[in-house]
Write an enzyme that holds these catalytic residues in place. Structure first.
Site: not given
Lengths: 390, 290
Positions: A150, A153, A208, A277, A351
C-alpha cells in the site's frame, strides 16, 4: 493528431520539449525509462517514425558538466545522492529512484550475499525488484518480506530499505542472523507497489492502491491486499472500483500481485511470509476472510506474542496481536490468507507505527526507531521458522 | 524433538486458559523485566539454551456482547469514540488526548434502541505526555436515523493540566491576523513547523467533533492531515478558522475531506459553526499531472 494522442497518455509521463503544433515538423519528447518500451510500441503501431537523439539524458548532463571536482562533490552532496549504501540517509523518506539506486548499490557492494531479481513489471512498466540474500545452496528454504504494497504507508518502504542494509551488516556479526542465512534465503521486496509509490510522491500522498485503470469507470486502481485468491469475492472487500478496498475484476488481476504469486509458486520452498503495512501497531496472522481459525492458530498466536514482546523491549512500543478478522476487521482476498493456504505456515502481517496521531504521515525521525524495533520482531519470527522446520 | 512437548503443554493449558494476557510468576525474577507497564515478562528457559514457545493463550472468536476482549476491534472502536469525545470537551491547541490502551470492556444490547459499551481505558495527553485511567460509557443508537454516539467519561486529571499561559499567548498572536495560513500539516514527510503545531493540534480537536458525530460500531476515525487553514476575522473575541481536513476511516480505508468552520478562545474552547463533507475529486483523474 496521432502524436497528440501520445500527449494524452499521462501514464507514460512524457515531457514534450518541442510540441506538436505544425504538421511535418518534428516533435521532441523526453521519455522516462520505464515508459520506453510502451512508447516505442505505440509509435510503431501508429506508423510514426522516430529516432533517438539522446540515449541517456542523465549520463549526458553529468558528462557535460563544467564543474570542477570539488564543485561536483559539493553539488552531489547538496543533491544528497549517496555514492554507497553507507552514506544513504535512512532517517529520510526517499523517492522511488533513490530506492532503486540503493538496491543496485547494495548488490554491487555485496555481490556474494545479495542479488536483485526482477519478478515482473507494474502496470505502468516499472520493475518489481526483489533482493535475494543468500549464501549459496540451491533453492534453500526461504523467508519472504515485503513492504510498500500500500503505497501511502511510507514508513514501510523506508523500513524495508533499512532491513536490507541491516541484513548485510549483521551477516557474519550477529550469530542468530548468520545461522539463518547459512541455511535459508531471505527475499525482500521493498517497493511492492511502485506505480502507487510514484503517485504518492507526485500527485496524491494518500494513494493506496495500484494504478491500473478500471474499464467503464473514472476511478483508478485495485487494492493489492484484496486481490489475492483467498476468499476472493466474499465480504471484506469492495466490488466498486472507486473504493479503497476494491478487489479487482478477478483474483491476481494485478501484475504486482500475480508476480509474487508466480514467484512463490515456482520457488516452492517458502517457509515464512511477512507482509508489512502501516499504521495501527499490530502483528496479525490469518485469516481475514473467515473466522474459522487456522489450524496452526495456537502456535502463530504464541509466536506473535513473543515477537511483539521483543519489539516492545526496545522503546516500549505497544502492539496488539491476533488474527486479522478478530483484531482489525474482516478482509477478503488478503496476501497472508493466500500464502497460508499455500502451506506457508508462518504467514504474518505487520501494521507498523503509529496508532493514529500521525497515521500515514509518520515523521521521518521515527523511521529508524520503527525499523529497529520491527527488526527484533522479524528476527523472532525468522529464528522460530529456522528452528522449526516443516 | 522438543516440539512434541510444546503441543502437550498447549493441550493442557488451552483447556484451562482464559482470554487475555496472563502473567507468569516465575518470569518476574528475570532481570529482563522492565519497569515499563507494557512489557510482558520473558518466557523462562526450559530446555537448555532453547527458548520455548509456551502456547498458553487461545484466541477466541471476536466477542461482540458481554465481557469483551480489550485487544479486539469492538472495544477498540468504542474506545476511540471516547478519545474523540474527550477532545471535544477538553482539547485545545495545547491539549490533545490520545487513546493509550483499553483495559477492559463490556457490551450490551439495549432493546430496540442500540448498544452500550462500558470501558476502562487509559488516555494520554500528547503534549504533556501525562496518562490517566478513565471509565467511560459509549452508546451507539440503532435505527434508521443517523444519530451520533453518546458518551459519558470520567477523566478528571488531564483537563486540570495548566495550559492557560500558552493558550493566551497563542490567542494574542492570532487575534489580529486574518489570512490563509498554510497548507498541509503535517507535510508529506511528517514535518510540522514548530510554530504551526498549535494550529495542527487545533485541527485535531476540531476534527474530533466530526469524528465523534460520524462514528459507529463499524468505523474507526483518525485525522490524517490538515490540508489548508484560512483564518477569518476575529468575531466576538473568538478566533475564527476555516479548515480543510482529511480524515482516515480505517474500516473502509477511505480518506474523507471535510470543511470545518469553527471558533476558539482560551475561555470558550472550540465551538464548531459548520461542518461540510466535501466530495473527493480523486475519482476524476487530471490528465496533466505537472
Amino acid at each position: 493528431s496521432l502524436v497528440k494522442g501520445l500527449e494524452d497518455k499521462s501514464e507514460f509521463e512524457l515531457d514534450f520539449w518541442r510540441d506538436a503544433t505544425e504538421v511535418d515538423t518534428p516533435v521532441d519528447v523526453r521519455v522516462p525509462f520505464f515508459s520506453l518500451q510502451s512508447v516505442k510500441m505505440y509509435l510503431e503501431s501508429q506508423g510514426i517514425e522516430y529516432s533517438t537523439i539522446i540515449e541517456d539524458l542523465d549520463l549526458l548532463s553529468r558528462l557535460d558538466s563544467n564543474l570542477s571536482d570539488q564543485e561536483e562533490m559539493d553539488s552531489a552532496a547538496r543533491v544528497a545522492e549517496p555514492r554507497n549504501t553507507d552514506n544513504f540517509d535512512f532517517s529520510r523518506y526517499h523517492t522511488i529512484n533513490e530506492i532503486y539506486s540503493f538496491q543496485d548499490m547494495l548488490v554491487a557492494e555485496n555481490p556474494n550475499l545479495v542479488s536483485k531479481l526482477v519478478i515482473g513489471q507494474s502496470y505502468q512498466g516499472r520493475p518489481l525488484n526483489v533482493l535475494k540474500f543468500s549464501t549459496g545452496g540451491a533453492n534453500r528454504p526461504a523467508i519472504w518480506i515485503d513492504t510498500g504494497i500500500h503505497s501511502r504507508e511510507w514508513v514501510t518502504q523506508a523500513s524495508g530499505t533499512w532491513f536490507a542494509k541491516k541484513i548485510v551488516t549483521d551477516y557474519g556479526r550477529d550469530p542468530a542472523l548468520t545461522a539463518i542465512l547459512n541455511k535459508m534465503d531471505i527475499f525482500l521486496e521493498i517497493v511492492t507497489n511502485p506505480d502507487g509509490f510514484y503517485f504518492t510522491h507526485n500527485n496524491n500522498r494518500m494513494w493506496r492502491k495500484t494504478r491500473s485503470p478500471n474499464p467503464g469507470s473514472n476511478c483508478v486502481g485495485v487494492d493489492p491486499n484484496r486481490n489475492w485468491d483467498a476468499g476472493f469475492g466474499g465480504a471484506g472487500a469492495s466490488g466498486n472500483p472507486c473504493s479503497e478496498t476494491y478487489r479487482g475484476p478477478r483474483a491476481h488481476s494485478e501484475s504486482e500481485v500475480r508476480s509474487i504469486v508466480d514467484f512463490v509458486k515456482s520457488h516452492g520452498n517458502f517457509k515464512a511470509f511477512v507482509s508489512i503495512h502501516a499504521y495501527s501497531q499490530m502483528l496479525l496472522y490469518p485469516y481475514g476472510y473467515t473466522n474459522t481459525p487456522v489450524k496452526d492458530q495456537a502456535e502463530l498466536h504464541a509466536l506473535a506474542k513473543k515477537a511483539i514482546t521483543d519489539l516492545a523491549s526496545l522503546y516500549g512500543t505497544r502492539y496488539r496481536y491476533g488474527s486479522i478478522i478478530n483484531t482489525i476487521y474482516q478482509a477478503s482476498g488478503g496476501t497472508i490468507d493466500w500464502t497460508y493456504n499455500q502451506g506457508i505456515k508462518y504467514s504474518y502481517t505487520f501494521e507498523l507505527r503509529d496508532t493514529g496521531r500521525y497515521g500515514f504521515i509518520l515523521p521521518a525521525n521515527q523511521i529508524i526507531p520503527t525499523a529497529r524495533e520491527t527488526w527484533l520482531a522479524l528476527m523472532t519470527i525468522m529464528d522460530h521458522t529456522f528452528k522449526n522446520p516443516y | 524433538m522438543g516440539f512434541g512437548i510444546i503441543v502437550f503443554l498447549a493441550v493442557i493449558i488451552g483447556v484451562l486458559g482464559s482470554p487475555g494476557v496472563t502473567s507468569r510468576p516465575e518470569a518476574a525474577a528475570s532481570a529482563d523485566v522492565s519497569a515499563h507497564p507494557n512489557s510482558v515478562p520473558e518466557t523462562p528457559e526450559i530446555f537448555g539454551q532453547e527458548k520455548v514457545l509456551v502456547l498458553e493463550e487461545v484466541e477466541e472468536d471476536v466477542m461482540m456482547t458481554g465481557e469483551l476482549n480489550p485487544n479486539q476491534y469492538p472495544a477498540q472502536r468504542a474506545a476511540k469514540v471516547v478519545q474523540h469525545y474527550l477532545n471535544t470537551c477538553y482539547g485545545s491547541p495545547y491539549r490533545v488526548i490520545g487513546l493509550n490502551r483499553v483495559h477492559s470492556g463490556n457490551a450490551q444490547d439495549v432493546t430496540d434502541s442500540g448498544r452500550k459499551f462500558q470501558l476502562e481505558i487509559s488516555v494520554q495527553d500528547f503534549i504533556s505526555n501525562k496518562t490517566e485511567k478513565c471509565s467511560a460509557e459509549v452508546f451507539f443508537p440503532s435505527g434508521g436515523q443517523q444519530r451520533s454516539p453518546q458518551v459519558h467519561a470520567s477523566c478528571e486529571e488531564l483537563p486540570k493540566i495548566n495550559t492557560q499561559a500558552q493558550e493566551e499567548a497563542l490567542y494574542q498572536k492570532y487575534k489580529t491576523n486574518q489570512s490563509r495560513l498554510s497548507a498541509e500539516l503535517p507535510d508529506s514527510f511528517g514535518h510540522i513547523d514548530p510554530d504551526m503545531e498549535p494550529l495542527w493540534h487545533l485541527g485535531t480537536v476540531a476534527s474530533s467533533f466530526i469524528m465523534l458525530n460520524e462514528s459507529t460500531e463499524n468505523t474507526l476515525y483518525n485525522m490524517a492531515q490538515v490540508a489548508n487553514i484560512t483564518q477569518l476575522a476575529t468575531e466576538n473575541e473568538q478566533l475564527k478558522f476555516d479548515y480543510h481536513i482529511l480524515l482516515h476511516e480505517m474500516v473502509s480505508q477511505e480518506i474523507i475531506h471535510w470543511k470545518l468552520l469553527f471558533t476558539w478562545s482560551p475561555p470558550a474552547g472550540v465551538k464548531v459553526l459548520q461542518m461540510e463533507q466535501l466530495p473527493h475529486s480523486h475519482h476524476h483523474e487530471p490528465l496533466n499531472t505537472r
